[in-house]
Design a protein around this motif. Structure first.
Motif, mmCIF file in Angstrom:
data_model
loop_
_atom_site.group_PDB
_atom_site.id
_atom_site.type_symbol
_atom_site.label_atom_id
_atom_site.label_comp_id
_atom_site.label_asym_id
_atom_site.label_seq_id
_atom_site.Cartn_x
_atom_site.Cartn_y
_atom_site.Cartn_z
ATOM 1 N N THR A 16 8.304 -8.371 -8.998
ATOM 2 C CA THR A 16 9.309 -7.297 -8.771
ATOM 3 C C THR A 16 8.857 -5.950 -9.254
ATOM 4 O OG1 THR A 16 10.416 -7.111 -10.806
ATOM 5 C CG2 THR A 16 11.254 -8.780 -9.337
ATOM 6 N N TYR A 51 8.124 -9.752 -11.560
ATOM 7 C CA TYR A 51 9.079 -10.188 -10.541
ATOM 8 C C TYR A 51 9.512 -9.034 -9.651
ATOM 9 C CZ TYR A 51 9.698 -14.647 -12.921
ATOM 10 O OH TYR A 51 9.490 -15.883 -13.456
ATOM 11 N N ASN A 52 9.814 -9.331 -8.391
ATOM 12 C CA ASN A 52 10.347 -8.340 -7.470
ATOM 13 C C ASN A 52 11.835 -8.114 -7.679
ATOM 14 O OD1 ASN A 52 8.170 -7.465 -5.936
ATOM 15 N ND2 ASN A 52 8.315 -9.157 -4.492
ATOM 16 N N ASP A 53 12.288 -6.864 -7.492
ATOM 17 C CA ASP A 53 13.719 -6.595 -7.418
ATOM 18 C C ASP A 53 14.255 -7.133 -6.108
ATOM 19 O OD1 ASP A 53 13.953 -5.271 -9.822
ATOM 20 O OD2 ASP A 53 13.456 -3.324 -8.967
ATOM 21 N N ARG A 56 13.344 -4.861 -2.928
ATOM 22 C CA ARG A 56 11.983 -4.543 -2.532
ATOM 23 C C ARG A 56 11.140 -5.821 -2.547
ATOM 24 N NH1 ARG A 56 7.913 -4.593 -5.418
ATOM 25 N NH2 ARG A 56 6.890 -3.168 -3.979
ATOM 26 N N GLU A 57 9.946 -5.725 -1.988
ATOM 27 C CA GLU A 57 9.072 -6.883 -1.897
ATOM 28 C C GLU A 57 7.626 -6.410 -1.883
ATOM 29 O OE1 GLU A 57 10.444 -8.625 1.678
ATOM 30 O OE2 GLU A 57 9.898 -6.926 2.932
ATOM 31 N N GLY A 59 5.128 -7.439 -4.258
ATOM 32 C CA GLY A 59 4.381 -7.610 -5.494
ATOM 33 C C GLY A 59 4.523 -6.456 -6.460
ATOM 34 N N THR A 60 4.591 -6.770 -7.745
ATOM 35 C CA THR A 60 4.774 -5.781 -8.803
ATOM 36 C C THR A 60 3.903 -6.150 -9.998
ATOM 37 O OG1 THR A 60 7.022 -5.203 -8.181
ATOM 38 C CG2 THR A 60 6.450 -4.890 -10.482
ATOM 39 N N TYR A 78 6.865 -0.564 -14.557
ATOM 40 C CA TYR A 78 6.638 -1.386 -13.377
ATOM 41 C C TYR A 78 5.889 -0.579 -12.320
ATOM 42 C CZ TYR A 78 10.261 -3.979 -15.761
ATOM 43 O OH TYR A 78 10.993 -4.640 -16.719
ATOM 44 N N HIS A 80 4.151 -0.727 -8.371
ATOM 45 C CA HIS A 80 4.085 -1.424 -7.089
ATOM 46 C C HIS A 80 3.720 -0.420 -6.013
ATOM 47 C CE1 HIS A 80 8.070 0.351 -6.636
ATOM 48 N NE2 HIS A 80 8.443 -0.277 -7.746
ATOM 49 N N GLY A 90 5.076 -1.604 0.012
ATOM 50 C CA GLY A 90 5.376 -3.018 -0.181
ATOM 51 C C GLY A 90 5.840 -3.666 1.107
#
Length: 449
Positions: A16, A51-53, A56-57, A59-60, A78, A80, A90
């Motif tokens: 995320t 982890y992703n929120d 969004r997607e 990778g983080t 964070y 990304h 992303g």
């Protein structure tokens, strides 16, 4: 560090991100003392897959900065591909942060973070892959530059990464997997994307690189490289470890050894540590699928001419806690550093699928202490999943780990990941302890070595 994982574990460990801190800072003249000190304050920092929120997607990467009192876990950053200054965007099947490495690539006194995303779509090319350098500064990591893939690198560029001064010229270099080959990018690197010479590292036989590790093995001061890969010779398919010696002109092919006489492809990145303090780095090779998944770890001893003899440890080795069982995956994750401050490197070995008292895949970590003669089962200790919380099935404690001194007390601290959280345990005069341990925020991928 990169590690293949089971489908279930991958699903449980998605990445995320949130808006990062925007960072600036003037460059300094000297190369960073620590390859993971992103803000140049003399303290090691920690970056790992997060982890992703929900919104969004792709990778983080989570970054936790070191302070005089340890990691500042209350204020993670964070990063990304939707962060300001980071190239790309992303996308659903991206894996930004799949592989991570760091070094002061532009020699400005601040370590930089290398982020692999082998699943990145580039233009009309699916899974072309990218490697992004996120630049260090006085305030931390900020802005990014994509490296240009070598012409023959093929797909999945950035599958694994390793850094080190392979040529001994004072500028860190980068080894990166693209396609089935490994590519050496010589330093220095610039924020405009230029690098030194790029060359291919490949064998004459059919060879497919899968994992990389770097360290000083032969005592000449240059960093050496270890490549894990699949070698195909006629009808024979073997999993092999290949040593390459650092030289002033690049990497020179050295000894190889067989890990398996069949294709398996589930090996952690190799690590290097001087376990007997003789001045030569010993190569650690995790073989978690050995003997139907009972697992093993082989120590390929360093000498002045490169790796020589070897010793293999399993859970059947005298003094090692537990017993080998199919599917335990002893050696699934490995990391080496001096955890007790005695000058000998120690080794942490993850066994994430160990069943404990009827709890399936609870997991745990073995710590082997270095000493005269190197590692031995008699100097090993077991760290159970219960240091993280109540005993639990499918916790997979030890699926990823990292030994590094993050508190600047001369003793490496042990970071351990599980499916339900992550913990950093402080090094002591014996083995890392849960006393004063801190939870690592948002660990949702692998820890780099």
């Amino acid at each position: 560090m990169r590690r293949s994982t089971t489908t279930a574990l991958v699903a449980a460990l998605l990445a995320t991100g949130v808006t990062p801190v925007f960072l600036t800072g003037p460059a300094s003249a000297a190369v960073a003392k620590h390859y993971d000190d992103f803000n140049g304050d003399g303290r090691r920092d920690l970056a790992y897959g997060g982890y992703n929120d929900v919104d969004r997607e792709g990778g983080t990467v989570t970054v936790v900065y070191g302070t005089a009192t340890g990691l500042d876990t209350a204020h993670p950053t964070y990063l990304h591909q939707d962060s300001a200054g980071i190239p790309g965007a992303g996308e659903e099947d991206d894996q930004f942060g799949e592989s991570l490495a760091s070094a002061d690539l532009n020699n400005d006194g601040y370590a930089d973070l290398l982020v692999g995303n082998s699943m990145e779509h580039v233009g009309s090319t699916d899974y072309r892959g990218t490697v992004t350098v996120v630049w260090g500064s006085k305030s931390g990591l900020s802005g990014g530059t994509n490296l240009t893939p070598a012409g023959g690198a093929g797909s999945y560029f950035g599958r694994d990464l390793a850094t080190g001064d392979f040529t001994g010229d004072g500028s860190p270099d980068l080894a990166v997997i693209g396609g089935g080959e490994t590519w050496l990018y010589r330093g220095p690197f610039t924020k405009s994307g230029t690098t030194g010479k790029v060359s291919e590292i490949d064998k004459e036989s059919g060879w497919y690189s899968t994992a990389l590790g770097a360290g000083k093995v032969d005592g000449d001061g240059r960093t050496d490289l270890v490549v894990i890969g699949t070698e195909i010779t006629g009808s024979d398919i073997r999993e092999r470890a290949w040593f390459l010696k650092g030289t002033s002109s690049g990497l020179a092919s050295g000894a190889s050894r067989t890990l398996s006489d069949r294709q398996e492809g589930l090996y952690p990145s190799p690590v290097v540590g001087d376990f007997d303090k003789n001045g030569y780095g010993d190569i650690v090779l995790g073989v978690p699928d050995k003997d139907n998944g009972k697992g093993a770890v082989t120590i390929w001893r360093g000498t002045a001419s490169g790796p020589g003899t070897s010793t293999t440890f399993t859970q059947a080795t005298s003094g090692v806690s537990g017993s080998p069982e199919a599917g335990d995956d002893f050696g699934y994750a490995i990391s080496a550093a001096d955890a007790n401050g005695d000058g000998y490197a120690d080794l942490a070995v993850g066994v994430p699928h160990e069943d404990v008292e009827g709890l399936q895949d609870q997991g745990g970590v073995h710590v082997f202490r270095g000493g005269s003669g190197g590692l031995s089962g008699a100097r090993s200790s077991w760290i159970a999943q219960t240091v993280l919380g109540p005993a639990d099935s499918h916790a997979s404690f030890g699926y990823t780990l990292r030994l590094r001194d993050l508190t600047a007390d001369g003793k490496a601290d042990l970071a351990v990941g599980a499916a339900n959280g992550a913990l950093l345990m402080r090094g002591t005069g014996t083995v890392p302890t849960k006393t004063g341990a801190v939870a690592l925020p948002e660990l949702g991928g692998s820890l780099p070595d």
